[in-house]
Scaffold this active site. Structure first.
Site, PDB file in Angstrom:
ATOM      1  N   GLU A 193     -19.460  -1.392   0.625  1.00  0.00           N
ATOM      2  CA  GLU A 193     -18.740  -1.353  -0.667  1.00  0.00           C
ATOM      3  C   GLU A 193     -17.380  -2.049  -0.596  1.00  0.00           C
ATOM      4  OE1 GLU A 193     -18.667   2.855  -1.530  1.00  0.00           O
ATOM      5  OE2 GLU A 193     -20.774   2.887  -2.077  1.00  0.00           O
TER       6      GLU A 193
ATOM      7  N   GLU B  72     -30.190   2.621  -1.197  1.00  0.00           N
ATOM      8  CA  GLU B  72     -29.801   3.979  -1.620  1.00  0.00           C
ATOM      9  C   GLU B  72     -30.360   4.295  -3.014  1.00  0.00           C
ATOM     10  OE1 GLU B  72     -25.568   4.646  -1.078  1.00  0.00           O
ATOM     11  OE2 GLU B  72     -25.530   3.477   0.760  1.00  0.00           O
TER      12      GLU B  72
END
Ligand code: XIL
Length: 368
Positions: free
Chosen positions: A159, A276
């Site tokens: 991220e 995810e």
């Protein structure tokens, strides 16, 4: 680990309770575990895993072993899970997860070495432009070195892009950027490659799937940085697309620009993983059947577009059964009803989303 009598008795009690309330799941009837349907097309399938779930549900371990051939530790390899003081590490739980997975021939995706989240406060407090680089590289050497040779891949950075940081390069404004400089991502990859030459090195990122004013700038920032790193010989082999989908964003998912982006990654030699996957049902109707149909629709739409790209090599959901989803804490429903973001329900029974994933695998083109 020592366990005192009171803990032991309460654990026994919890197990007895669990056995009373958990009915025999129907997944034994599911003739096609997702890992098998995936393998038929040259894909891997799995989920994140925290070992505590096996203690909380007597059926979850069986479900996990049946469905998955790859696992990502949900918590156990994050910096704050391994260490609370600079330089002091405890690998016990992470090692247990790796030992369990490898004993069952489940690949392990290391997650994650450099992230702005889950950094011990003692490390954050000690970070400065003078110390940042050493903190980051020593952590990578220690952790990637510890697991060297055992892992399928490492999410080296996590991220690291955020349009909200309003930088021209698209990078997220993090303690690592501030204290290690703009080249910290490439440094992290070089360092991870030296510490574990066997693991596939992956850049894991969120919201790339969104064809809107947030996702599109992330895609172009990624491609620009990727080009720079590849030209400089940085060892990066894969991209992880988290895909925490939101029901209200169905309209900006799985369109041509998303497929074009996957093709751009493939053209740069990247292996692509959905890392995810889940669906937030915050805005969906209360009725479980209607909700499950809508959630399944998103799985189907997203996976159909994703799996058309042969560079996509694996799909992982962030949990298998609704009772163990982080969404319950991250984005609970306002009506207080339990969330239903995953392919299996709270009793480990397959839901519409399971069938959507299964059918997407069945209609996916074969990987070579
Ligand atoms: C989440 C876990 O699921 C939670 O249990 C934990 O409290 C916070 O982190 N992106 C990631 C994952 O890369 O590591 C996050 O996992 C979810 C968002």
């Amino acid at each position: 680990m020592k366990i005192n009598r009171r803990d032991f008795t309460s654990q026994l009690g919890a197990l007895a309770l669990a056995r009373r309330f958990w009915t025999q799941p129907a997944f034994a009837d599911v003739s096609s575990p997702l890992q098998r349907l995936a393998a038929d097309k040259g894909l891997i399938f799995g989920s994140c895993l925290a070992l505590k779930y096996f203690a909380q549900s007597p059926f979850y371990q069986q479900l996990f072993l049946e469905q998955c051939d790859v696992a990502t530790p949900e918590i156990h390899m994050k910096w704050s899970a391994l260490s609370s003081q600079p330089g002091v590490y405890n690998f016990e739980t992470a090692d247990s997860l790796v030992t369990f997975c490898l004993a069952h021939r489940i690949k392990v995706r290391g997650h994650t070495l450099v992230w702005h989240d889950a950094v011990p406060t003692s490390v954050l407090a000690a970070l400065s432009p003078a110390t940042g680089q050493a903190f980051m590289t020593e952590h990578i050497r220690k952790v990637a070195g510890h697991f060297a040779g055992q892992l399928y891949s490492w999410d080296v950075v996590n991220e690291v892009l955020d349009p909200g940081s309003q930088r021209a390069d698209g990078l997220r404004d993090t303690p690592w950027l501030q204290n290690c400089g703009v080249d910290y991502i490439e440094t992290a990859f070089r360092c991870a490659a030296a510490a574990d030459p066997m693991a596939m090195l992956v850049w894991n990122e969120n919201y790339l799937e969104l064809s809107n004013g947030f996702g599109r700038p992330k895609r172009s920032a990624m491609l620009t940085l990727l080009d720079k790193m590849l030209a400089g010989g940085v060892p990066i082999q894969g991209i992880g697309i988290e895909a925490h989908l939101q029901a209200e964003q169905a309209g900006v998912l799985g369109d041509e620009s998303y497929e074009a982006f996957l093709a751009e990654l493939a053209g740069r030699g990247m292996k692509i993983f959905i890392t995810e996957l889940d669906v937030q049902d915050f805005t969906l109707p209360a009725d479980p059947q209607a909700r499950d149909q809508a959630v399944a629709g998103l799985y189907r739409k997203f996976l159909t577009a994703t799996l058309r790209q042969p560079a996509v090599k694996g799909i992982l959901t962030w949990g298998l059964a609704d009772c163990f989803s982080w969404i319950a804490g991250y984005r609970p429903r306002q009506d207080g009803l339990p969330v239903r973001p995953l392919p299996f329900d709270a009793e480990c029974k397959p839901k519409a989303a399971y069938y959507a994933v299964a059918e997407s695998f069945e209609s996916a083109p074969m990987r070579t």
